[in-house]
Design an enzyme around this catalytic site. Structure first.
Site, PDB file in Angstrom:
ATOM      1  CG  HIS A  16      15.377 -83.917 -67.036  1.00 33.90           C
ATOM      2  ND1 HIS A  16      16.335 -83.435 -68.450  1.00 33.90           N
ATOM      3  CD2 HIS A  16      14.785 -83.490 -66.191  1.00 33.90           C
ATOM      4  CE1 HIS A  16      15.036 -82.810 -68.491  1.00 33.90           C
ATOM      5  NE2 HIS A  16      14.405 -81.926 -67.530  1.00 33.90           N
ATOM      6  CD  GLU A  66      19.325 -85.168 -68.755  1.00 29.98           C
ATOM      7  OE1 GLU A  66      18.783 -86.673 -68.680  1.00 29.98           O
ATOM      8  OE2 GLU A  66      18.213 -83.978 -69.618  1.00 29.98           O
ATOM      9  CB  CYS A  93      11.901 -84.102 -69.742  1.00 32.82           C
ATOM     10  SG  CYS A  93      10.876 -82.315 -68.405  1.00 32.82           S
TER      11      CYS A  93
HETATM   12  N1  GLN Z   1       8.133 -77.833 -69.094  1.00 33.65           N
HETATM   13  C1  GLN Z   1       8.712 -78.352 -71.016  1.00 33.65           C
HETATM   14  C2  GLN Z   1       8.089 -78.493 -72.046  1.00 33.65           C
HETATM   15  O1  GLN Z   1       6.458 -78.046 -71.367  1.00 33.65           O
HETATM   16  C3  GLN Z   1       9.966 -79.411 -70.599  1.00 33.65           C
HETATM   17  C4  GLN Z   1      10.573 -79.720 -68.869  1.00 33.65           C
HETATM   18  C5  GLN Z   1      12.046 -79.902 -68.853  1.00 33.65           C
HETATM   19  O2  GLN Z   1      12.101 -80.537 -70.492  1.00 33.65           O
HETATM   20  N2  GLN Z   1      12.304 -80.169 -67.959  1.00 33.65           N
HETATM   21  O3  GLN Z   1       8.838 -78.545 -72.689  1.00 33.65           O
END
Ligand code: GLN
Length: 194
Positions: free
Chosen positions: A175, A177, A77
């Protein structure tokens, strides 16, 4: 096997407990010297702009880029965003993986969702992987040396790219994890042996 987890911000603790479960040694990385005896690195989810600012403040940007020349890095992410070459926004990036990422592509925190996806590269590939998306990015472009690892099905075309691999770099917009499924972590550990 020693796996570093970038512990500047975000859900690094969840990655560390997953690694423990798999019998790998997980270590928190906060300073350049912490990278010295680490074989691979995970960059967790969180907020990519914050991770970038802290990496700059702790003088980690250059050491992380050097680390990536020879050792595997997986970004989940926000970590995938930080690993990319381009987000169409101004922020500090490692620029290691030749992908363009569109941040917050599925809406706000309240629009978080879970989807079962199929990932041919994982063990027991017939069993869907429970992908958790929290203000997740999508991968809008992949460079010529990048393999697509997973799509999120949509009704329009082949689907939205949500996981990709370039040599020893792995990016997932979701994610692993936060699930009970350790197959993505095992897949990443297998990149250390290639
Ligand atoms: N929206 C976050 C970003 O742009 C990422 C979100 C996440 O890691 N769950 O960095």
């Amino acid at each position: 096997m020693k796996v570093g987890v970038l512990a500047l911000q975000g859900d690094f603790a969840e990655h560390l407990s997953f690694l423990r479960r798999l019998g790998a040694e997980g270590v928190e990385v906060r300073l350049p010297s912490h990278l010295d005896d680490v074989d691979a690195l995970i960059i967790p989810g969180g907020e990519s702009t914050t991770i970038g600012k802290l990496a700059l403040a702790f003088e980690l940007l250059k050491p992380l880029r050097t680390f990536g020349q020879t050792r595997p890095i997986w970004g989940t992410c926000a970590g995938a965003i930080f690993l990319s070459t381009d987000t169409l926004e101004r922020q500090h990036l490692l620029g290691l993986m030749d992908i363009t990422v569109e941040r917050n592509a599925f809406g706000r925190q309240a629009d978080s969702f879970e989807a079962d996806i199929h990932v041919a590269a994982l063990d027991d590939a017939k069993t869907p992987f429970p992908a958790i998306f929290i203000r997740a990015p999508l991968i809008a472009r992949v460079g010529p040396n990048v393999d697509i690892v997973a799509h999120l099905p949509n009704n329009k075309d082949n689907g939205i790219i949500i996981a990709a691999k370039q040599g020893h770099f792995l990016a997932t917009s979701f994610h692993p994890e936060l699930t009970g499924d350790d197959r993505f972590h095992r897949y990443f550990l297998s990149l250390m042996k290639t």
